[in-house]
Design a protein around this motif. Sequence first.
Motif, short mmCIF file in Angstrom:
data_model
loop_
_atom_site.label_atom_id
_atom_site.label_comp_id
_atom_site.label_asym_id
_atom_site.label_seq_id
_atom_site.Cartn_x
_atom_site.Cartn_y
_atom_site.Cartn_z
N GLN A 20 30.28 34.40 41.12
CA GLN A 20 31.53 34.58 41.99
C GLN A 20 32.88 34.37 41.51
N GLN A 21 32.83 32.94 40.59
CA GLN A 21 33.87 32.45 40.16
C GLN A 21 34.58 33.45 38.70
N ASN A 22 33.59 34.11 38.46
CA ASN A 22 34.01 34.94 37.24
C ASN A 22 34.27 36.30 37.68
#
Length: 285
Positions: free
Chosen positions: A25-27
């Motif tokens: 979810q951070q990418n």
Amino acid sequence: MNTNKKITLFGNDNILMRSYLFFLQQNKNYQIDVVLVPNLNKNKSGISKVKKINKNNVMENYFSNLNLKIPMNYWENTEIFNIFYDHFIKNYNIDIDGIDTFFKKSIRELDFVNNVTFYKAKEFNIDTFESINFSINNSVILNTGSFIYTKTLIDNLKNNIFHIHPGYLPNLKGADGIFWSILKFDKIGMSLFKINEQIDEGQIYHRKYFNNHKLSNKLFDNFTLKEKYNLILSTIDPIFRSHFLLEFGLDSFDNLNIIRNSKGNYNTFMNQDELNNSFEKIFSS
């Protein structure tokens, strides 16, 4: 989402699947799809009718709850979560804040996941598995299952299925990778490779060692051998695989600095003495 890159998490809904999603979810460069299958029934043969389901269903929830039951016993324990939060931040600068509550969510609740598909069958065995035309196009496929990929499965997935092995290939192959890695090298090895018909022998896209820092807390002194084993497979193992994917694995799909794999040392599941020896390097009071 304005991106042409796709990654499909493929296999069982388990702590590895959830950990990959937490870190992914951070990418923002990848569109994320999820393909879920039931746990494989190894005692049955013959092809059963398969139903493709794109909404929440009882069978999907059953296998999710079954696979997450043991890991969640640890992650729902506030004291254990705090120990691992401090451990990852202090020693590796890995932030897992919120991961305990993230694991409680259904995958279908996650708004950053583009599509979730579950394949249902009365008898989900290898014959049934091999009969499915998954039609996954223009996507990197990342395995989260514990089953062995046959030639038919690999062909059905267009020879584009990858796995992160908790060992430094080709030096360490086989079962209980994270425990053998720490016991033999006092390091945590990770390798991203393309799956082929031989176990842990596909082309290597990236590999890396991480320092092994002991878990120093008296809480674990009273854990049984099995509890310590399940603890590491529920925490250290999936977190390192997911961190490795986010920081190194995703870029390697583009860089294509492929490393030729070769014959290496295959390990079986550890016996009790071997586990105790590895735990001496993992835990300290």
